[in-house]
Scaffold this active site. Structure first.
Site, PDB file in Angstrom:
ATOM      1  N   HIS A 145      48.256  12.847 -21.374  1.00  0.00           N
ATOM      2  CA  HIS A 145      49.081  12.433 -20.236  1.00  0.00           C
ATOM      3  C   HIS A 145      48.805  10.999 -19.785  1.00  0.00           C
ATOM      4  O   HIS A 145      49.613  10.403 -19.093  1.00  0.00           O
ATOM      5  CB  HIS A 145      48.921  13.417 -19.062  1.00  0.00           C
ATOM      6  CG  HIS A 145      47.640  13.308 -18.322  1.00  0.00           C
ATOM      7  ND1 HIS A 145      46.581  14.171 -18.521  1.00  0.00           N
ATOM      8  CD2 HIS A 145      47.233  12.447 -17.360  1.00  0.00           C
ATOM      9  CE1 HIS A 145      45.589  13.845 -17.716  1.00  0.00           C
ATOM     10  NE2 HIS A 145      45.950  12.805 -17.008  1.00  0.00           N
ATOM     11  N   ASP A 201      46.314  18.293 -24.369  1.00  0.00           N
ATOM     12  CA  ASP A 201      46.224  17.116 -23.502  1.00  0.00           C
ATOM     13  C   ASP A 201      45.222  16.099 -24.048  1.00  0.00           C
ATOM     14  O   ASP A 201      44.368  15.584 -23.326  1.00  0.00           O
ATOM     15  CB  ASP A 201      45.836  17.519 -22.073  1.00  0.00           C
ATOM     16  CG  ASP A 201      46.068  16.383 -21.079  1.00  0.00           C
ATOM     17  OD1 ASP A 201      46.844  15.464 -21.403  1.00  0.00           O
ATOM     18  OD2 ASP A 201      45.474  16.408 -19.984  1.00  0.00           O
ATOM     19  N   SER A 217      40.783  10.565 -15.855  1.00  0.00           N
ATOM     20  CA  SER A 217      41.406  11.265 -16.980  1.00  0.00           C
ATOM     21  C   SER A 217      41.010  10.649 -18.314  1.00  0.00           C
ATOM     22  O   SER A 217      41.167   9.455 -18.530  1.00  0.00           O
ATOM     23  CB  SER A 217      42.929  11.202 -16.866  1.00  0.00           C
ATOM     24  OG  SER A 217      43.392  12.131 -15.954  1.00  0.00           O
TER      25      SER A 217
END
Length: 439
Positions: A146, A179, A260
Site C-alpha cells: 500500500h 501487503d 508502514s
C-alpha cells in the site's frame, strides 16, 4: 503506515463498531486525496551504575545544604544579602557504541536503523510516506504494497537510506494479498542489508523495536512487546468496497503513520516482522481510541513472498477453492461454505457446499475472514488438515492447496460468494470505512 505531508487531511474515519477480530487501516494519509538467523545471546540489558551515585549525591546535597544555610546566615548578617547556591550536574556513566550489546533496546535500535529506509511516493494526488527494509547492498528494499500502490505513470519514488543519500526507485514486484512489495534503488551500493530472524520462534511478551519515519521523522524508534502471535487483520481494500484480510502479529509497540513497511526487530536486531497496520479505534466518531493495537506481517511469510518478487517480479498465494461471506457464519463459530469450486482443492478433499469449516491445521476458525487469513499463512501446494464441523460430527480432511498469481487482494464480502482466489466483494460490512489512519 504512510504519513501525510499535505495541507489537507483526507485520512479515513476510524471504525464505528467493534467486531470480533482486529481492524486496521490499509491506507495512510496523503498530501492530496488518499490513493485507492542465527540465535544470539539473550543476556539482559546492561544497567549502568547510577543508583549509588544518586544516593551519595543526595546525601551530600543534604549536608552541603546545611552548610550553605549557615554560611548564608552569616553573609546575611555581615553584608545584608543572602548567597545563592551554584547548580552543577553529576556526570552520568557514559556508554560507548562498543559497550552496547545484543539483548538491549539500544542495540536493536542501532542495528535496525542502519537497514531502514524512508520512502516517498509522489503522484498527482499527493505524497505517500512509508518506510522500508534494505535487503541487499545494491538497493533492493522491502516495503508494504500500500506504500507504493499509487505509483504509476508520472509518479516518482524517492528513497532515503541511513547514510542520508537519496535514490530514485522502481517497483520490482508487488503482492497485494500480503501487503508486500519490493523496490529497487537506482545507483545504490554499499548499503547494509537487514538480518532476518525467525518469526515462528517469537513468544508473546517478547520485547521488540520498530524503526520508521512516522510523520516523516526519520529513524524514529519505538519499543514494546509481541502481544499476540496470530491475528486476523481486516482492512479496507484498494477500492474501499470490501474487506481485505491477512494474518499478522499483534504488538503494542507504537506504530504510527509513516512506519508502514519498516522493520520490527527483536533485541538481537533481527527483523521478525514488517510493520503494516494500526487500529485507531473509534476516536474520530467520539468513541474510545485504541492503544497498543499495531500489526505486522511475520518475516517468515514476508521472506517467502519477497524471494518470489525478487526472482519473478510476482508472487503466488494459496487457494482453498471455496467461497463464503461474513454473513454466512451461523450461531456457532466456523466459516460456512457457500460454494465449492468444481475440481478445486476443497472439492477434491470432500468439502461440500454448506459445510462449516472450524479449523485450519490446529488453528480455530471463527468466521470466513478467519478462514481466508489462515489459508494465507500456508504456501501454495502445501497439504493442510482442515476440520469440518464440530463436536462428535467433526471430521478432518487433508487439502492440497492450489496456487494463483497474487494480482489482487484477498477480500471478504458482507454477503454473497467471495472466493479465496480474490473477489470484488460488496460494501464494507460495517457500513462505512471503519479503519482510520494507517502507518
Amino acid at each position: 503506515m504512510n504519513a501525510s505531508q499535505s495541507s489537507g487531511d483526507d485520512s479515513p474515519a476510524p471504525e464505528h463498531r467493534a467486531h470480533p477480530y482486529p481492524t486496521a487501516p490499509l491506507y495512510g494519509r496523503w498530501d492530496g486525496d488518499p490513493i485507492t538467523s542465527p540465535p544470539a545471546s539473550s543476556s539482559p540489558p546492561r544497567v549502568g551504575g547510577v543508583t549509588k551515585p544518586i544516593v551519595v549525591t543526595a546525601l551530600l546535597a543534604g549536608l552541603l545544604g546545611g552548610a550553605i544555610g549557615v554560611g548564608g546566615s552569616a553573609l546575611l548578617d555581615q553584608h545584608g544579602s543572602p548567597s545563592a547556591p551554584t547548580l552543577s550536574s553529576q556526570p552520568a556513566n557514559t556508554v560507548s557504541a562498543a559497550d552496547v550489546k545484543p539483548g538491549s533496546v539500544t542495540y536493536a535500535a542501532q542495528v535496525a536503523s542502519r537497514s531502514a529506509a524512508d520512502i516517498k511516493v509522489q503522484t498527482a494526488r499527493g505524497t505517500a510516506v512509508g518506510s522500508g527494509i534494505v535487503l541487499s547492498q545494491d538497493g533492493y528494499v522491502l516495503t508494504n504494497h500500500h506504500v507504493v500502490a499509487g505509483a504509476g505513470s508520472g509518479s516518482k519514488i524517492t528513497v532515503t537510506t541511513s547514510d542520508g543519500k537519496q535514490h530514485s526507485a522502481t517497483i520490482t514486484g508487488s503482492s497485494p494479498s500480503y501487503d508486500l512489495a519490493v523496490i529497487k534503488l537506482d545507483g545504490a551500493s554499499g548499503l547494509t542489508p537487514a538480518v532476518l530472524g525467525d518469526s515462528d520462534a517469537l513468544q508473546v511478551g517478547e520485547q521488540v523495536v520498530a524503526v520508521g519515519s512516522p510523520d516523516a521523522l526519520t529513524n524514529t524508534v519505538t519499543s514494546g512487546i509481541i502481544s499476540a502471535l496470530s491475528r486476523t487483520v481486516t482492512a479496507a481494500d484498494e477500492s474501499g468496497s470490501a474487506v481485505t484480510v491477512y494474518n499478522g502479529l499483534q504488538t503494542d509497540t507504537p506504530i504510527n503513520p509513516g512506519n508502514s513497511g519498516g522493520p520490527l526487530v527483536n533485541l538481537q536486531g533481527q527483523v521478525v516482522a514488517v510493520n503494516s497496520a494500526v487500529d485507531t479505534g473509534q476516536a474520530a466518531s467520539g468513541g474510545p481510541q485504541s492503544f497498543g493495537l499495531g500489526f505486522a506481517i511475520p518475516i517468515n511469510t514476508a521472506k517467502r513472498i519477497a524471494n518470489q518478487l525478487l526472482q519473478n517480479g510476482e508472487a503466488t498465494k494459496p487457494v482453498l477453492g471455496v467461497s463464503g461471506s461474513l454473513s454466512s457464519t451461523g450461531a456457532e463459530d466456523g466459516a460456512t461454505v457457500s460454494s465449492v469450486e468444481n475440481g478445486g482443492p476443497a472439492a477434491k478433499a470432500g468439502i461440500s457446499r454448506g459445510d462449516v469449516i472450524t479449523k485450519v491445521g490446529d488453528t480455530p476458525v471463527a468466521d470466513y475472514a478467519d478462514l481466508m487469513a489462515q489459508v494465507l499463512t500456508h504456501a501454495p501446494g502445501e497439504t493442510v488438515p482442515v476440520t469440518v464441523g464440530s463436536g462428535s460430527d467433526a471430521r478432518t480432511v487433508k487439502v492440497k492447496l492450489g496456487s494463483i498469481v497474487d494480482k489482487q487482494q484477498t477480500t471478504v464480502p458482507e454477503s454473497g460468494g467471495g472466493s479465496d482466489g480474490g473477489s470484488d466483494g460488496s460494501r464494507l460490512p460495517f457500513g462505512i470505512n471503519p479503519f482510520g489512519q494507517v502507518p
